[in-house]
Design an enzyme around this catalytic site. Structure first.
Site, PDB file in Angstrom:
ATOM      1  N   HIS A  61      74.534  74.090  25.393  1.00 18.07           N
ATOM      2  CA  HIS A  61      75.851  74.005  24.564  1.00 18.07           C
ATOM      3  C   HIS A  61      76.915  74.693  24.961  1.00 18.07           C
ATOM      4  O   HIS A  61      77.256  75.888  25.162  1.00 18.07           O
ATOM      5  CB  HIS A  61      75.377  74.673  23.160  1.00 18.07           C
ATOM      6  CG  HIS A  61      76.417  74.667  22.145  1.00 18.07           C
ATOM      7  ND1 HIS A  61      75.992  74.302  20.670  1.00 18.07           N
ATOM      8  CD2 HIS A  61      77.814  74.130  22.184  1.00 18.07           C
ATOM      9  CE1 HIS A  61      77.165  74.160  20.149  1.00 18.07           C
ATOM     10  NE2 HIS A  61      78.007  74.138  20.944  1.00 18.07           N
ATOM     11  N   HIS A  63      81.339  74.063  26.290  1.00 19.04           N
ATOM     12  CA  HIS A  63      82.463  73.306  26.137  1.00 19.04           C
ATOM     13  C   HIS A  63      83.241  73.402  27.514  1.00 19.04           C
ATOM     14  O   HIS A  63      83.747  74.659  27.668  1.00 19.04           O
ATOM     15  CB  HIS A  63      83.432  73.720  24.848  1.00 19.04           C
ATOM     16  CG  HIS A  63      82.657  73.570  23.704  1.00 19.04           C
ATOM     17  ND1 HIS A  63      82.892  72.574  22.940  1.00 19.04           N
ATOM     18  CD2 HIS A  63      81.698  74.326  22.979  1.00 19.04           C
ATOM     19  CE1 HIS A  63      82.416  72.460  21.703  1.00 19.04           C
ATOM     20  NE2 HIS A  63      81.583  73.557  21.943  1.00 19.04           N
ATOM     21  N   ARG A  65      85.627  71.858  28.790  1.00 21.83           N
ATOM     22  CA  ARG A  65      87.260  71.338  28.569  1.00 21.83           C
ATOM     23  C   ARG A  65      87.718  70.571  29.854  1.00 21.83           C
ATOM     24  O   ARG A  65      87.370  69.361  30.058  1.00 21.83           O
ATOM     25  CB  ARG A  65      88.111  72.605  28.580  1.00 21.83           C
ATOM     26  CG  ARG A  65      87.479  73.767  27.471  1.00 21.83           C
ATOM     27  CD  ARG A  65      87.510  73.368  26.019  1.00 21.83           C
ATOM     28  NE  ARG A  65      87.552  74.466  25.436  1.00 21.83           N
ATOM     29  CZ  ARG A  65      87.071  74.433  24.162  1.00 21.83           C
ATOM     30  NH1 ARG A  65      86.934  73.583  23.590  1.00 21.83           N
ATOM     31  NH2 ARG A  65      86.970  75.795  23.406  1.00 21.83           N
ATOM     32  N   ASN A  95      84.106  67.374  22.608  1.00 22.86           N
ATOM     33  CA  ASN A  95      85.266  67.583  21.852  1.00 22.86           C
ATOM     34  C   ASN A  95      86.508  67.920  22.862  1.00 22.86           C
ATOM     35  O   ASN A  95      87.228  68.938  22.868  1.00 22.86           O
ATOM     36  CB  ASN A  95      85.396  68.565  20.725  1.00 22.86           C
ATOM     37  CG  ASN A  95      84.769  69.846  21.341  1.00 22.86           C
ATOM     38  OD1 ASN A  95      84.092  69.901  22.127  1.00 22.86           O
ATOM     39  ND2 ASN A  95      85.361  71.046  20.656  1.00 22.86           N
ATOM     40  N   HIS A 181      76.489  69.531  14.796  1.00 20.25           N
ATOM     41  CA  HIS A 181      77.072  70.712  14.089  1.00 20.25           C
ATOM     42  C   HIS A 181      77.159  70.699  12.739  1.00 20.25           C
ATOM     43  O   HIS A 181      77.934  69.933  12.151  1.00 20.25           O
ATOM     44  CB  HIS A 181      78.641  71.009  14.775  1.00 20.25           C
ATOM     45  CG  HIS A 181      79.530  72.210  14.305  1.00 20.25           C
ATOM     46  ND1 HIS A 181      80.162  73.219  15.005  1.00 20.25           N
ATOM     47  CD2 HIS A 181      79.542  72.401  12.913  1.00 20.25           C
ATOM     48  CE1 HIS A 181      80.406  73.992  14.154  1.00 20.25           C
ATOM     49  NE2 HIS A 181      80.697  73.539  12.900  1.00 20.25           N
ATOM     50  N   ASP A 310      77.137  78.284  23.425  1.00 16.39           N
ATOM     51  CA  ASP A 310      78.441  77.457  22.676  1.00 16.39           C
ATOM     52  C   ASP A 310      79.508  78.286  23.519  1.00 16.39           C
ATOM     53  O   ASP A 310      80.481  78.834  22.775  1.00 16.39           O
ATOM     54  CB  ASP A 310      78.346  77.910  21.187  1.00 16.39           C
ATOM     55  CG  ASP A 310      79.293  76.969  20.309  1.00 16.39           C
ATOM     56  OD1 ASP A 310      79.903  76.149  21.067  1.00 16.39           O
ATOM     57  OD2 ASP A 310      79.483  77.050  19.351  1.00 16.39           O
ATOM     58  N   HIS A 314      89.192  79.598  25.397  1.00 18.51           N
ATOM     59  CA  HIS A 314      90.405  79.291  24.762  1.00 18.51           C
ATOM     60  C   HIS A 314      91.483  80.276  25.600  1.00 18.51           C
ATOM     61  O   HIS A 314      91.062  81.254  26.040  1.00 18.51           O
ATOM     62  CB  HIS A 314      90.856  79.237  23.358  1.00 18.51           C
ATOM     63  CG  HIS A 314      89.778  78.629  22.393  1.00 18.51           C
ATOM     64  ND1 HIS A 314      90.232  77.410  22.318  1.00 18.51           N
ATOM     65  CD2 HIS A 314      88.734  78.909  21.789  1.00 18.51           C
ATOM     66  CE1 HIS A 314      89.311  77.021  21.559  1.00 18.51           C
ATOM     67  NE2 HIS A 314      88.413  77.611  21.193  1.00 18.51           N
TER      68      HIS A 314
HETATM   69  O1  DOR Z   1      83.530  78.056  17.708  1.00 17.37           O
HETATM   70  C1  DOR Z   1      83.799  76.901  17.786  1.00 17.37           C
HETATM   71  N1  DOR Z   1      84.256  76.336  18.967  1.00 17.37           N
HETATM   72  N2  DOR Z   1      83.040  75.819  17.312  1.00 17.37           N
HETATM   73  C2  DOR Z   1      83.152  74.687  17.166  1.00 17.37           C
HETATM   74  O2  DOR Z   1      82.651  74.003  16.637  1.00 17.37           O
HETATM   75  C3  DOR Z   1      83.895  74.254  18.221  1.00 17.37           C
HETATM   76  C4  DOR Z   1      84.136  75.141  19.609  1.00 17.37           C
HETATM   77  C5  DOR Z   1      85.262  74.655  20.359  1.00 17.37           C
HETATM   78  O3  DOR Z   1      85.213  73.692  20.945  1.00 17.37           O
HETATM   79  O4  DOR Z   1      85.932  75.446  20.693  1.00 17.37           O
HETATM   80 ZN    ZN Z   2      80.316  74.274  20.519  1.00 16.76          ZN
HETATM   81 ZN    ZN Z   3      79.540  73.725  16.953  1.00 19.44          ZN
END
Ligand code: DOR
Ligand code: ZN
Ligand code: ZN
Length: 448
Positions: A61, A63, A65, A95, A181, A310, A314
């Site tokens: 899990h 991201h 980017r 995403n 999710h 996860d 950012h």
């Molecule tokens: O905290 C989160 N960040 N939950 C999500 O569902 C998306 C993820 C993100 O892509 O930043």
């Molecule tokens: Zn996530």
């Molecule tokens: Zn999520």
């Protein structure tokens, strides 16, 4: 024969025990694990000085980017963070900008990642607009599909029960999992509207909107919709006792569901918002003590299948705002997951065997990564060297990730990954990246 390299004086985690051994690596694979005297000659020999060797971790899990969100993280910085954290394979969430939700977007993402990766990467896809494309997305190599239930991200109308069932049937036939999710959009939106109307913009309002019921409702709905369908639902980041119980009950009845928890949901609570402020805004949110205990119990009882970071990077400027509704959700986790969990071994919260199971063996099994997930002759030489004794303070400013913040910043931890080998190649040495980008594999899940 002369192999590429031999690691001597290892204390390796093999078949549920720690074994004194040496490890020969040839052509990216584990060639032989045994006594030093049995090792073939090697071009390179490294004495590990009795350090612990674990199979490389697989974080299902992440991201990563890049592309339109490269200012938050890119393939290079994200995989550098993974290697530094002892993670040799990451599965990337869809995403993105553009959203990974077609053969074309997936192919493009793979092409870009190929030149910038330092660990192996597999990719999820969101659902395409036309479910007829699901087969070609898997043929292109998606390791699974992601289903975001809090709002529509991909092409599938998440309000439409029949559309969801059609998607489950199609993906079920292809044998890859659907990572969910689980937060119910309708309930979440109603809660949000009510709170915004009451002029609430604080962290507590976010917690109220993302109530326990929001998680449970999504879990129950999806379990009901998939009851008669042969499909593998994998519930990401479970946070509540009730939600987890629903998954456990489904498992007990023989359903092929699995679930994940994250280190932040295990180690932080909703009380921490007071200290950390809006930086802690994540979806799903942090909970209270009884839910946290339920997650630990789920691990102890073997109901939790995997740990996932996860990792949600950012820009720091996106992590604060006048209103909680404007804060980007998520925190980075690739560089903290292993040290935190090694520290939890010291605190008797988890065993080394459970850690390896949750972060390597089971992820490999769930995503059909047959060549990975354990130290076995013939498998890919994804392995990490861990200094189990080393104490250090987490310092987010030193992260390789572009997201140089963490709720764990300043935490004292014990246990540090000191070398990371990916496909036999040394990628990280003493927290420094020592390999060239583009040297690791793009996992093409559908083909294994
Ligand atoms: O905290 C989160 N960040 N939950 C999500 O569902 C998306 C993820 C993100 O892509 O930043
Ligand atoms: Zn996530
Ligand atoms: Zn999520």
């Amino acid at each position: 024969m002369i192999v590429d390299s031999v690691l001597t004086n290892a204390k390796a985690y093999l078949n549920n025990e720690i074994v004194d051994c040496s490890i020969a690596i040839e052509n990216g694979r584990l060639f032989k694990i045994g006594k030093e005297a049995q090792m073939p000659n090697a071009d390179e020999k490294t004495n590990l000085g009795n350090m612990l060797v674990l199979p490389g971790l697989i974080d299902v899990h992440v991201h990563l980017r890049d592309e339109g969100k490269a200012y938050e993280e890119d393939f290079y910085t994200g995989t550098a963070a993974a290697a530094t954290g002892g993670i040799t394979t990451v599965l990337d969430m869809p995403n993105n900008a553009p959203v990974t939700m077609s053969t074309e977007t997936l192919k493009n993402r793979m092409r870009i990642a190929e030149n910038r990766n330092l660990v192996n990467i597999g990719f999820y896809s969101e659902f395409p607009r036309d479910l007829g494309e699901v087969g070609s997305i898997v043929a292109q190599g998606a390791v699974g599909f992601k289903l975001f239930m809090a709002r529509q991200v991909g092409g599938l109308n998440i309000d439409d029960d029949e559309a969801l069932q059609e998607a489950f049937r199609k993906v079920g036939k292809l044998g890859v999992p659907i990572a969910v999710h689980a937060e119910d959009k309708a309930l979440l939106m109603a809660n949000e509207e009510r709170l915004k109307h009451a002029n609430r913009h604080d962290a507590d309002a976010f917690l109220k909107a993302h109530s326990e019921r929001v998680e449970l409702k999504a879990v129950e709905r999806l379990l009901a919709l998939s009851a008669q369908i042969d499909v593998r639902l994998h519930f990401c980041h479970m946070t509540t006792q009730k939600g987890l119980n629903a998954v456990v009950e489904a498992k007990k009845s023989g359903r092929t569901v699995t679930c994940e928890v994250t280190p932040h949901h295990l180690l932080l609570s909703n009380a921490d918002y007071e200290h950390y402020g809006l930086m802690l805004t994540i979806m799903p949110p942090l909970r209270g003590e009884s839910n946290i205990e339920a997650l630990w119990k789920g691990i102890a009882d073997g109901w939790v299948d995997v740990l996932g970071s996860d990792h949600a990077p950012h820009a720091l400027s996106e992590k604060s705002a006048g209103s909680v509704w404007d804060v980007k959700v998520g925190v980075p986790g690739l560089e903290t997951t292993l040290p935190l969990m090694l520290t939890m071994i010291r605190k008797n919260r988890i065993s080394l065997g459970q850690l390896v199971h949750l972060l390597s063996e089971k992820p490999a099994e769930l995503f059909n990564l047959k060549d990975r997930g354990g130290l076995e002759q013939g498998k890919k030489a994804d392995l990490i060297i861990v200094d189990f004794k080393r104490k250090f303070k987490i310092n987010a400013l030193k992260f390789h990730s572009k997201a140089k913040f963490s709720p764990f910043d300043g935490w004292e931890v014990q246990g540090c990954p000191v070398k990371t080998f990916v496909n036999g190649q040394l990628v990280m040495d003493e927290q420094e990246i020592v390999a060239k980008a583009g040297s690791c594999e793009i996992i093409r899940g559908g083909h294994t």
